[in-house]
Design an enzyme around this catalytic site. Sequence first.
Site, PDB file in Angstrom:
ATOM      1  N   PHE A 177      37.755  27.221  50.833  1.00 30.19           N
ATOM      2  CA  PHE A 177      36.715  28.108  50.296  1.00 30.19           C
ATOM      3  C   PHE A 177      35.399  27.975  51.041  1.00 30.19           C
ATOM      4  O   PHE A 177      34.577  28.879  51.008  1.00 30.19           O
ATOM      5  CB  PHE A 177      36.484  27.805  48.804  1.00 30.19           C
ATOM      6  CG  PHE A 177      35.576  26.620  48.573  1.00 30.19           C
ATOM      7  CD1 PHE A 177      34.196  26.781  48.538  1.00 30.19           C
ATOM      8  CD2 PHE A 177      36.091  25.340  48.430  1.00 30.19           C
ATOM      9  CE1 PHE A 177      33.355  25.687  48.355  1.00 30.19           C
ATOM     10  CE2 PHE A 177      35.263  24.247  48.247  1.00 30.19           C
ATOM     11  CZ  PHE A 177      33.887  24.420  48.217  1.00 30.19           C
ATOM     12  N   LYS A 236      46.237  33.184  54.612  1.00 31.14           N
ATOM     13  CA  LYS A 236      46.191  32.923  53.171  1.00 31.14           C
ATOM     14  C   LYS A 236      44.846  32.249  52.943  1.00 31.14           C
ATOM     15  O   LYS A 236      44.702  31.035  53.070  1.00 31.14           O
ATOM     16  CB  LYS A 236      47.351  31.996  52.778  1.00 31.14           C
ATOM     17  CG  LYS A 236      47.793  32.088  51.331  1.00 31.14           C
ATOM     18  CD  LYS A 236      46.712  31.869  50.303  1.00 31.14           C
ATOM     19  CE  LYS A 236      46.360  30.428  50.077  1.00 31.14           C
ATOM     20  NZ  LYS A 236      45.192  30.245  49.168  1.00 31.14           N
ATOM     21  N   GLU A 270      41.549  31.370  47.380  1.00 31.57           N
ATOM     22  CA  GLU A 270      41.530  32.344  46.280  1.00 31.57           C
ATOM     23  C   GLU A 270      40.158  32.388  45.606  1.00 31.57           C
ATOM     24  O   GLU A 270      39.910  33.236  44.766  1.00 31.57           O
ATOM     25  CB  GLU A 270      42.638  32.031  45.263  1.00 31.57           C
ATOM     26  CG  GLU A 270      42.595  30.654  44.610  1.00 31.57           C
ATOM     27  CD  GLU A 270      43.254  29.536  45.435  1.00 31.57           C
ATOM     28  OE1 GLU A 270      43.030  29.472  46.662  1.00 31.57           O
ATOM     29  OE2 GLU A 270      43.960  28.697  44.832  1.00 31.57           O
ATOM     30  N   ARG A 271      39.256  31.451  46.018  1.00 29.52           N
ATOM     31  CA  ARG A 271      37.943  31.443  45.371  1.00 29.52           C
ATOM     32  C   ARG A 271      36.977  32.448  45.996  1.00 29.52           C
ATOM     33  O   ARG A 271      36.052  32.916  45.353  1.00 29.52           O
ATOM     34  CB  ARG A 271      37.332  30.040  45.441  1.00 29.52           C
ATOM     35  CG  ARG A 271      38.122  29.077  44.578  1.00 29.52           C
ATOM     36  CD  ARG A 271      37.525  27.689  44.619  1.00 29.52           C
ATOM     37  NE  ARG A 271      38.550  26.716  44.937  1.00 29.52           N
ATOM     38  CZ  ARG A 271      38.310  25.460  45.245  1.00 29.52           C
ATOM     39  NH1 ARG A 271      37.083  25.010  45.289  1.00 29.52           N
ATOM     40  NH2 ARG A 271      39.295  24.640  45.512  1.00 29.52           N
ATOM     41  N   SER A 328      41.496  20.104  51.785  1.00 32.21           N
ATOM     42  CA  SER A 328      41.353  18.698  51.397  1.00 32.21           C
ATOM     43  C   SER A 328      42.515  17.861  51.944  1.00 32.21           C
ATOM     44  O   SER A 328      43.597  18.388  52.232  1.00 32.21           O
ATOM     45  CB  SER A 328      41.301  18.607  49.871  1.00 32.21           C
ATOM     46  OG  SER A 328      42.462  19.191  49.333  1.00 32.21           O
ATOM     47  N   CYS A 373      32.519  20.267  55.524  1.00 27.84           N
ATOM     48  CA  CYS A 373      33.319  19.124  55.972  1.00 27.84           C
ATOM     49  C   CYS A 373      32.561  18.297  57.000  1.00 27.84           C
ATOM     50  O   CYS A 373      32.958  17.187  57.310  1.00 27.84           O
ATOM     51  CB  CYS A 373      34.634  19.588  56.560  1.00 27.84           C
ATOM     52  SG  CYS A 373      34.392  20.508  58.074  1.00 27.84           S
ATOM     53  N   GLU A 400      35.666  11.571  48.927  1.00 34.05           N
ATOM     54  CA  GLU A 400      34.833  12.724  49.300  1.00 34.05           C
ATOM     55  C   GLU A 400      34.285  13.350  48.019  1.00 34.05           C
ATOM     56  O   GLU A 400      35.054  13.716  47.130  1.00 34.05           O
ATOM     57  CB  GLU A 400      35.683  13.748  50.063  1.00 34.05           C
ATOM     58  CG  GLU A 400      34.888  14.938  50.552  1.00 34.05           C
ATOM     59  CD  GLU A 400      35.742  15.944  51.329  1.00 34.05           C
ATOM     60  OE1 GLU A 400      36.893  16.197  50.943  1.00 34.05           O
ATOM     61  OE2 GLU A 400      35.224  16.482  52.324  1.00 34.05           O
TER      62      GLU A 400
HETATM   63  P1  NAD Z   1      41.811  22.806  49.061  1.00 28.02           P
HETATM   64  O1  NAD Z   1      42.633  21.769  49.728  1.00 28.02           O
HETATM   65  O2  NAD Z   1      41.704  22.800  47.583  1.00 28.02           O
HETATM   66  O3  NAD Z   1      42.360  24.277  49.442  1.00 28.02           O
HETATM   67  C1  NAD Z   1      42.610  24.664  50.769  1.00 28.02           C
HETATM   68  C2  NAD Z   1      43.715  25.719  50.783  1.00 28.02           C
HETATM   69  O4  NAD Z   1      44.912  25.147  50.260  1.00 28.02           O
HETATM   70  C3  NAD Z   1      43.400  26.936  49.918  1.00 28.02           C
HETATM   71  O5  NAD Z   1      43.814  28.087  50.603  1.00 28.02           O
HETATM   72  C4  NAD Z   1      44.203  26.695  48.651  1.00 28.02           C
HETATM   73  O6  NAD Z   1      44.628  27.885  48.051  1.00 28.02           O
HETATM   74  C5  NAD Z   1      45.394  25.900  49.153  1.00 28.02           C
HETATM   75  N1  NAD Z   1      45.894  24.954  48.133  1.00 28.02           N
HETATM   76  C6  NAD Z   1      45.162  24.289  47.201  1.00 28.02           C
HETATM   77  N2  NAD Z   1      45.957  23.505  46.452  1.00 28.02           N
HETATM   78  C7  NAD Z   1      47.221  23.669  46.909  1.00 28.02           C
HETATM   79  C8  NAD Z   1      48.481  23.103  46.545  1.00 28.02           C
HETATM   80  N3  NAD Z   1      48.599  22.222  45.557  1.00 28.02           N
HETATM   81  N4  NAD Z   1      49.568  23.495  47.238  1.00 28.02           N
HETATM   82  C9  NAD Z   1      49.457  24.359  48.243  1.00 28.02           C
HETATM   83  N5  NAD Z   1      48.281  24.932  48.642  1.00 28.02           N
HETATM   84  C10 NAD Z   1      47.179  24.587  47.985  1.00 28.02           C
HETATM   85  O7  NAD Z   1      40.361  22.743  49.745  1.00 28.02           O
HETATM   86  P2  NAD Z   1      39.037  23.526  49.342  1.00 28.02           P
HETATM   87  O8  NAD Z   1      38.503  22.955  48.075  1.00 28.02           O
HETATM   88  O9  NAD Z   1      39.248  24.990  49.439  1.00 28.02           O
HETATM   89  O10 NAD Z   1      38.083  23.120  50.558  1.00 28.02           O
HETATM   90  C11 NAD Z   1      37.320  21.935  50.586  1.00 28.02           C
HETATM   91  C12 NAD Z   1      38.016  20.859  51.378  1.00 28.02           C
HETATM   92  O11 NAD Z   1      38.277  21.314  52.706  1.00 28.02           O
HETATM   93  C13 NAD Z   1      37.172  19.610  51.554  1.00 28.02           C
HETATM   94  O12 NAD Z   1      38.001  18.497  51.420  1.00 28.02           O
HETATM   95  C14 NAD Z   1      36.646  19.719  52.972  1.00 28.02           C
HETATM   96  O13 NAD Z   1      36.290  18.509  53.588  1.00 28.02           O
HETATM   97  C15 NAD Z   1      37.812  20.352  53.647  1.00 28.02           C
HETATM   98  N6  NAD Z   1      37.432  21.008  54.883  1.00 28.02           N
HETATM   99  C16 NAD Z   1      37.825  20.415  56.057  1.00 28.02           C
HETATM  100  C17 NAD Z   1      37.466  20.977  57.268  1.00 28.02           C
HETATM  101  C18 NAD Z   1      37.899  20.355  58.564  1.00 28.02           C
HETATM  102  O14 NAD Z   1      37.838  21.019  59.584  1.00 28.02           O
HETATM  103  N7  NAD Z   1      38.344  19.116  58.552  1.00 28.02           N
HETATM  104  C19 NAD Z   1      36.708  22.157  57.280  1.00 28.02           C
HETATM  105  C20 NAD Z   1      36.345  22.739  56.063  1.00 28.02           C
HETATM  106  C21 NAD Z   1      36.715  22.141  54.867  1.00 28.02           C
END
Ligand code: NAD
Length: 498
Positions: free
Chosen positions: A149, A173, A176-177, A226, A281, A383
């Site tokens: 998101f 994909k 969804e937020r 994450s 991140c 985090e």
């Molecule tokens: P998230 O892991 O909750 O979601 C990321 C994606 O995974 C979304 O599209 C979501 O729909 C999907 N998802 C969520 N739960 C799932 C599950 N149980 N099974 C399958 N798919 C699932 O992350 P977020 O809250 O959207 O983003 C924040 C996180 O992203 C933080 O941890 C941040 O550090 C990380 N991030 C990392 C980078 C990097 O380059 N390392 C860059 C941006 C954000």
Amino acid sequence: MIEYGHFIGGKRVAGTSGRKQDVMQPMDGSVRATVALASAQELRAAVENAKAAQLKWGATNPQRRVRVLMKFLELVQRDYEELADILAREHGKTIADARGDIQRGLEVVEVCIGAPHMMKGEFTDGAGPGIDTYSMRQPLGVVAGITPFNFPAMIPLWKIAPALACGNAFILKPSERDPGVPLRIAELFIEAGLPEGVLNVVNGDKEVVDAILDDPDIKAIGFVGSTPIAQYIYARGCAAGKRVQCFGGAKNHMIIMPDADMDQTVDALIGAGYGSAGERCMAISVAVPVGNDTANRLMEKLVPRVESLKVGPSTDSSADFGPLVTAQALERVKGYVDLGVKEGAKLVVDGRGFKMQGYEDGYYMGGCLFDNVTADMRIYKEEIFGPVLSVVRAPTYENAIKLANDHEMGNGVAIFTRDGDAARDFASRVQVGMVGVNVPIPVPIAYYTFGGWKASSFGDLNQHGPDAFRFYTKTKTVTSRWPSGIKDGAEFVIPTMN
Ligand code: NAD
């Protein structure tokens, strides 16, 4: 009320699964839209579409492909403010910060205009008697991106642009937020001349992610999000035989040496720690002053700056940062602040009680600052992803670098110093993927690569830069000999170049 469906076959289509969820507007807590959550059948339709479209797109010469990217850049300039407005409303970051989110994405699109050069193969004339060897880079076919998101323009573009430039079809994909900007991006690509079906956006949650992981026609997956989900996607995607790169969470340290310019350091720290409400991140979440005197001088300047941070709605151009993304995120971050107090850290600035006048239902909190955080505390290890900065006092430089090296995460890190030798030693020895020297958020420029180490990244290639062209292509190597060589008769010993 906006109803977001999917983008398949070059147009917006409604969801058919019957499942949907609300998309909130964090600045006032209202429901801005609903988003359809795709089923495995809807994904399948998108993949079929993409598979058919990819054959022609992959066979289009690379210069013609990147002209679509050139036109896309022009169209985004036309619609910049509209995109920044949607982004800020769905994410919560300020409009100025939303413009930066778009811009960092466009910079990767610009570099991908060089795809014809990046995709060139190698050639060896006369590798053996009458033998030439050459290699070529070919698209993988249909590839997918699963994005978080917190950068709804930048991260989708980091994946879409190189994948398309290399001749793949792409299924995105997004989170969804905040799906509004990714859907507009897809529309703009079609307007820029991308053939229908080459780029599809399928909205949804775990159900559609699992369908992507299992789909035999999806050849590669790029994930950002994450760490627990990154690990899950890496394991299941690899087990299904796909090429997978997953970028996870972070806990970025800023080491502050005794000789650092303290005004410059505090300016850098306040922006990197609290910008975008800490939902980056590459945000700095741990400050490590070296020596007690450095720590005291840091706190003297930092505390009033944290106390005077201006929190405001995303549309307020004078706000330093806006609300968090959801009510759950706000509760989670506040929960971490409660935990830090229980663990014995000293909460020097407490933003938990902040209420935004006129926006009482928005997901706001003020900046929080902890001092005397130690490495065994959960607020240090985990985090938080909010406007919370922890100060860990390190007695020596060696203790400071050890903290960064021993931490499970290894996304970004920074050192603030006037000593070139310390900076050089740090850059060489620190076990983190992206390092800043007097630069707090060292996101590499678009023609270098982006990626963390340790639990911040799974897979062996980074995002953007030269790695992206490797990730989105497969190498074919041809060894060729023309008829004169065959007259010698059959060979039963393995050919060598002796
Ligand atoms: P998230 O892991 O909750 O979601 C990321 C994606 O995974 C979304 O599209 C979501 O729909 C999907 N998802 C969520 N739960 C799932 C599950 N149980 N099974 C399958 N798919 C699932 O992350 P977020 O809250 O959207 O983003 C924040 C996180 O992203 C933080 O941890 C941040 O550090 C990380 N991030 C990392 C980078 C990097 O380059 N390392 C860059 C941006 C954000």
